[in-house]
Scaffold this active site. Structure first.
Site, PDB file in Angstrom:
ATOM      1  N   LEU A  63      79.349  71.872  84.917  1.00  8.36           N
ATOM      2  CA  LEU A  63      78.618  73.148  84.823  1.00  8.36           C
ATOM      3  C   LEU A  63      79.244  74.413  84.531  1.00  8.36           C
ATOM      4  O   LEU A  63      78.450  75.558  84.391  1.00  8.36           O
ATOM      5  CB  LEU A  63      77.882  73.057  86.170  1.00  8.36           C
ATOM      6  CG  LEU A  63      77.080  71.853  86.608  1.00  8.36           C
ATOM      7  CD1 LEU A  63      76.425  72.179  87.785  1.00  8.36           C
ATOM      8  CD2 LEU A  63      76.002  71.485  85.383  1.00  8.36           C
ATOM      9  N   ARG A  64      80.742  74.321  84.258  1.00  9.89           N
ATOM     10  CA  ARG A  64      81.461  75.624  83.958  1.00  9.89           C
ATOM     11  C   ARG A  64      81.534  76.757  84.576  1.00  9.89           C
ATOM     12  O   ARG A  64      82.216  77.659  84.523  1.00  9.89           O
ATOM     13  CB  ARG A  64      80.684  75.926  82.416  1.00  9.89           C
ATOM     14  CG  ARG A  64      80.971  74.918  81.329  1.00  9.89           C
ATOM     15  CD  ARG A  64      82.116  74.409  81.283  1.00  9.89           C
ATOM     16  NE  ARG A  64      82.272  73.563  80.049  1.00  9.89           N
ATOM     17  CZ  ARG A  64      83.363  72.574  79.903  1.00  9.89           C
ATOM     18  NH1 ARG A  64      84.162  72.473  80.778  1.00  9.89           N
ATOM     19  NH2 ARG A  64      83.548  71.804  78.651  1.00  9.89           N
ATOM     20  N   ASN A  94      87.250  71.661  87.258  1.00  9.87           N
ATOM     21  CA  ASN A  94      87.951  72.416  86.345  1.00  9.87           C
ATOM     22  C   ASN A  94      87.216  73.620  85.805  1.00  9.87           C
ATOM     23  O   ASN A  94      86.962  73.960  84.455  1.00  9.87           O
ATOM     24  CB  ASN A  94      88.555  71.743  84.853  1.00  9.87           C
ATOM     25  CG  ASN A  94      87.358  71.072  84.226  1.00  9.87           C
ATOM     26  OD1 ASN A  94      86.469  70.609  84.998  1.00  9.87           O
ATOM     27  ND2 ASN A  94      87.619  70.626  83.053  1.00  9.87           N
ATOM     28  N   ASP A 305      79.705  62.875  81.184  1.00  8.16           N
ATOM     29  CA  ASP A 305      80.837  63.930  81.094  1.00  8.16           C
ATOM     30  C   ASP A 305      80.387  65.007  80.136  1.00  8.16           C
ATOM     31  O   ASP A 305      81.068  65.425  79.116  1.00  8.16           O
ATOM     32  CB  ASP A 305      81.944  63.299  80.508  1.00  8.16           C
ATOM     33  CG  ASP A 305      83.336  63.916  80.033  1.00  8.16           C
ATOM     34  OD1 ASP A 305      83.275  64.975  80.861  1.00  8.16           O
ATOM     35  OD2 ASP A 305      84.307  63.661  79.431  1.00  8.16           O
ATOM     36  N   GLY A 324      84.948  67.897  73.676  1.00  6.77           N
ATOM     37  CA  GLY A 324      83.888  67.722  74.723  1.00  6.77           C
ATOM     38  C   GLY A 324      82.559  67.514  73.954  1.00  6.77           C
ATOM     39  O   GLY A 324      82.323  68.404  73.124  1.00  6.77           O
TER      40      GLY A 324
END
Length: 433
Positions: A63-64, A94, A305, A324
């Site tokens: 979800l950043r 991350n 992912d 990604g």
């Protein structure tokens, strides 16, 4: 508030055949499921000939937020999840800062609650700042709400550190979710070490970069007894190792992505960064092993992912662009069209791998359609065919190799805790624009 879905189709648990059913939602709960329901107090929604499934569960998304809001936010990511039929997503650590402290966990849960599109389950970092040098306070993270621990994005390089992490996680009842990658083999690579890499003179990432860590971790986990879960499994060797561990009765589970099930490095038409992901698309033989592993139960679940990036980042070329692709909004249509309609999987198998099985893996009370359960549901049109249009995505990410692909099986409504969070009308408005 009551909502009544009329004339939908459900998979019968015993026969695995589609049967006509009405579903009555009362508040957040499924109050009744029957062949015919009448309730004058309920708002009625006609879903004739549409499939109703439990809301999809994705154990692996990015979800950043915090730190990379230009790529995605909790709000945009969960809205994308709703559009794709997902009601529960587990977000990877991350971020910047990583999910390695209680305040970050609390911030994520608060923002997810405010957005209201889907349930967000944070996965905490194994090591502080994901540097592989010091274990996080897993006990505090668990109390704050994490459901597992992982250093996803980087493999834990130290065997000693991973063993200590497993001991701690085992004591707390937390699964260890592993990004399996040996940096001494993978560093500098951008695609699978196969024919495509040779053709274009690109540095490859060998399958062993993954499978060596899988083998190491299985041995460590066997001694400790922790639940060990392999992220985005991609190679034939890794599937074999997981299968052998399961045969010994070890608590080892694995997930596979839609893109690894549907593509191999032979399908990359040219050095196009939209096909760049980690682990990379591997050989045709690897892809076939993944499908077989999914069918025979070696691979437990499907996870997207979902990894959004800006288009500017993805335009830097195969070697420099980040790894990604996005996947929340395209997962079910792609898999239904390319695996179910072709006979590789049954509809029941696909739904199970995206609902009940991921719930069971992490001990979640979701993933089933039954009276008294939370009303997390997805309504799907199995008959309409439309192209994948990145400009219509609700995610900030547009990075997909599947743009323009025609697929069936579009989610047309999503209900999260009884509230409709997605409706097909939004799709059609966007497409007309």
């Amino acid at each position: 508030m009551k909502t009544l879905l009329k004339n939908g189709l459900m998979l019968d648990e015993q026969s695995k055949k589609l049967v006509k059913r009405d579903i009555l939602i009362d508040g957040e709960i499924i109050a009744k499921i029957a062949s015919e329901i009448e309730d004058e107090e309920a708002m009625q929604i006609e879903v004739a000939e549409k499939l109703i499934t439990p809301g999809f569960i994705d154990l692996h998304v990015h979800l950043r937020e915090p730190g990379f809001e230009q790529k995605e936010t909790i709000e945009t990511g969960t809205y994308a999840a709703a559009r794709g039929g997902f009601t529960t997503v587990a977000c990877m650590p991350n971020t910047r800062p990583p999910i390695d402290s209680v305040p970050i966990v609390e911030e994520i849960l608060e923002k997810a609650e405010e957005a209201g599109y889907a349930r967000v389950l944070p996965i905490g970092a194994i090591t502080v700042r994901q540097l592989g040098q010091e274990l996080t306070d897993m006990e505090a993270l668990k109390k704050a709400g994490v459901v597992a621990v992982s250093d996803d994005g980087v493999g834990v390089q130290s065997s000693k550190m991973m063993k200590e992490a497993m001991r701690k996680a085992y004591a707390l009842g937390l699964p260890v979710v592993a990004h399996c990658e040996d940096n001494s083999l993978a560093k500098g690579g951008c695609v699978h070490d196969g024919e495509f890499a040779k053709r274009y003179g690109l540095q490859g990432i060998p399958s062993e970069a993954e499978s060596i860590h899988v083998a190491r971790d299985i041995l460590l986990a066997e001694d400790i007894g922790v639940h060990y879960h392999v992220c985005h499994i991609s190679s034939e060797q890794s599937v074999r190792l997981v299968r052998e561990a399961k045969a010994r009765g070890q608590k080892v589970t694995a997930e596979v992505t839609p893109h690894h099930l549907l593509l191999c490095d032979e399908d990359i038409p040219e050095p196009n960064p939209m096909f760049k992901m980690n682990p990379p698309l591997r050989s045709k033989k690897d892809r076939e092993a993944l499908i077989q592993g999914l069918k025979d139960g070696t691979i437990d679940v499907i996870a997207t992912d979902h990894a959004p990036h800006t288009l500017l980042e993805k335009q830097q070329g195969m070697e420099r662009a980040p790894f990604g692709i996005v996947g929340l909004e395209t997962a079910f249509p792609l898999l239904y069209t390319n695996l179910v309609r072709t006979g590789e999987l049954t509809l029941a198998e696909l739904i199970e791998k995206m609902t009940r099985k991921p719930a069971e893996l992490f001990g979640l009370p979701y993933g089933v359609l039954a009276e008294g359960k939370v009303a997390d549901m997805t309504v799907i049109d199995l008959e309409s065919e439309r192209p994948i249009d990145p400009s219509a995505f609700k995610s900030k990410g547009r990075n997909t190799p599947f743009a323009g692909t025609y697929v069936y099986g579009w989610p047309v409504m999503t209900f999260y805790k009884g509230v409709k969070t997605w409706d097909q009308a939004d799709i059609f408005v966007t497409f007309e624009e």
